[in-house]
Design a protein around this motif. Structure first.
Motif, PDB file in Angstrom:
ATOM      1  N   ALA B  52       0.827  -1.218   0.000  1.00 19.16           N
ATOM      2  CA  ALA B  52       0.000   0.000   0.000  1.00 19.16           C
ATOM      3  C   ALA B  52       0.856   1.261   0.000  1.00 19.16           C
ATOM      4  N   ALA B  53       1.998   1.213   0.676  1.00 20.20           N
ATOM      5  CA  ALA B  53       2.860   2.396   0.779  1.00 20.20           C
ATOM      6  C   ALA B  53       3.850   2.501  -0.384  1.00 20.20           C
ATOM      7  N   SER B  54       3.871   1.501  -1.268  1.00 18.12           N
ATOM      8  CA  SER B  54       4.786   1.522  -2.412  1.00 18.12           C
ATOM      9  C   SER B  54       4.260   2.445  -3.500  1.00 18.12           C
ATOM     10  N   GLU B  55       5.167   2.866  -4.371  1.00 14.25           N
ATOM     11  CA  GLU B  55       4.775   3.738  -5.486  1.00 14.25           C
ATOM     12  C   GLU B  55       3.753   3.019  -6.359  1.00 14.25           C
ATOM     13  N   GLY B  56       2.660   3.684  -6.619  1.00 14.06           N
ATOM     14  CA  GLY B  56       1.589   3.087  -7.414  1.00 14.06           C
ATOM     15  C   GLY B  56       0.863   1.976  -6.683  1.00 14.06           C
ATOM     16  N   ALA B  57       1.072   1.886  -5.362  1.00 16.41           N
ATOM     17  CA  ALA B  57       0.455   0.843  -4.524  1.00 16.41           C
ATOM     18  C   ALA B  57       0.705  -0.542  -5.111  1.00 16.41           C
ATOM     19  N   GLU B  58       1.943  -0.721  -5.648  1.00 16.68           N
ATOM     20  CA  GLU B  58       2.310  -2.000  -6.254  1.00 16.68           C
ATOM     21  C   GLU B  58       3.737  -2.350  -5.866  1.00 16.68           C
ATOM     22  N   ALA B  59       3.986  -3.639  -5.608  1.00 19.58           N
ATOM     23  CA  ALA B  59       5.332  -4.076  -5.238  1.00 19.58           C
ATOM     24  C   ALA B  59       5.629  -5.439  -5.839  1.00 19.58           C
ATOM     25  N   CYS B  60       6.904  -5.598  -6.195  1.00 22.15           N
ATOM     26  CA  CYS B  60       7.400  -6.891  -6.683  1.00 22.15           C
ATOM     27  C   CYS B  60       7.526  -7.838  -5.490  1.00 22.15           C
ATOM     28  N   VAL B  61       7.169  -9.097  -5.708  1.00 22.70           N
ATOM     29  CA  VAL B  61       7.322 -10.078  -4.632  1.00 22.70           C
ATOM     30  C   VAL B  61       8.789 -10.141  -4.178  1.00 22.70           C
ATOM     31  N   CYS B  62       9.689  -9.828  -5.093  1.00 26.27           N
ATOM     32  CA  CYS B  62      11.127  -9.850  -4.757  1.00 26.27           C
ATOM     33  C   CYS B  62      11.482  -8.800  -3.710  1.00 26.27           C
ATOM     34  N   ASP B  63      10.637  -7.772  -3.570  1.00 29.09           N
ATOM     35  CA  ASP B  63      10.882  -6.730  -2.563  1.00 29.09           C
ATOM     36  C   ASP B  63      10.071  -6.950  -1.284  1.00 29.09           C
ATOM     37  N   LEU B  64       9.323  -8.030  -1.230  1.00 25.98           N
ATOM     38  CA  LEU B  64       8.452  -8.280  -0.071  1.00 25.98           C
ATOM     39  C   LEU B  64       9.023  -9.317   0.890  1.00 25.98           C
ATOM     40  N   ILE B  65       9.938 -10.131   0.403  1.00 28.91           N
ATOM     41  CA  ILE B  65      10.409 -11.271   1.199  1.00 28.91           C
ATOM     42  C   ILE B  65      11.354 -10.811   2.316  1.00 28.91           C
ATOM     43  N   GLU B  66      12.344 -10.021   1.962  1.00 31.17           N
ATOM     44  CA  GLU B  66      13.352  -9.609   2.950  1.00 31.17           C
ATOM     45  C   GLU B  66      12.745  -8.793   4.106  1.00 31.17           C
ATOM     46  N   PRO B  67      11.880  -7.788   3.800  1.00 28.96           N
ATOM     47  CA  PRO B  67      11.375  -6.958   4.920  1.00 28.96           C
ATOM     48  C   PRO B  67      10.607  -7.740   5.976  1.00 28.96           C
TER      49      PRO B  67
END
Lengths: 116, 116
Positions: B52-67
């Protein structure tokens, strides 16, 4: 009967920025998830909605048992979880306990999800 | 890994009037509780807030795993629950899957709790 949830008091209003604004920290997410668990049960949602829609946002426990079709101890269990989560307060007048919606408690949940 | 929830698609927007306005029916409460269960988990709340807080309310799964510090299959499991509940949509571009917030989905949750 389920185990009593260790819920966070939403009325304290310390958690969190709206989800669309910034990612939740691990601690914020834990705190918010426990609050959401208090709301993630059909009986508790019905009880909360009955109290919230009542005059003065307050209802006698005697008027809460029949509509949800559960035993008095089960209703009391659910009301206790809603109290621990900061959604309801309880006062005793005469024979009966009365449950009142904490002003602003639902609004605080609302504000977390606004803006998508 | 928990069992997949049989969640209701919030994006359909059929449930319910705000809780402070009128009591929920048993069917509405069941429907809403399943949606709330999708939100009552710290990992899912964090994933949703990151998207939700990402640009365009969209995120790659590759950027979701580490956080969130979870395995890729566990993250995928949680993302699937959020998709089934109508909060996210998935699209594949090249190697990666992208998850996008469904416009208005969080607002519909917000509106249920407004007005206390």
């Amino acid at each position: 009967m389920t185990t009593m949830l260790d819920v966070t008091d939403i009325s304290a209003g310390t958690c969190c920025a709206p989800l669309v604004r910034e990612p939740l920290s691990a601690a914020e997410a834990d705190q918010l998830a426990t609050t959401m668990k208090a709301l993630a049960d059909p009986a508790r949602l019905r009880l909360l909605s009955i109290v919230a829609a009542s005059e003065g946002a307050e209802a006698c426990v005697c008027d809460l048992i029949e509509p949800v079709g559960l035993s008095q101890p089960t209703v009391s269990h659910h009301l206790k979880i809603l109290m621990n989560a900061g959604f309801l307060t309880r006062s005793k007048r005469g024979t009966w306990a009365y449950f009142k919606l904490v002003p602003g408690a639902l609004d605080r949940v609302s504000q977390l999800f606004v803006g998508s």
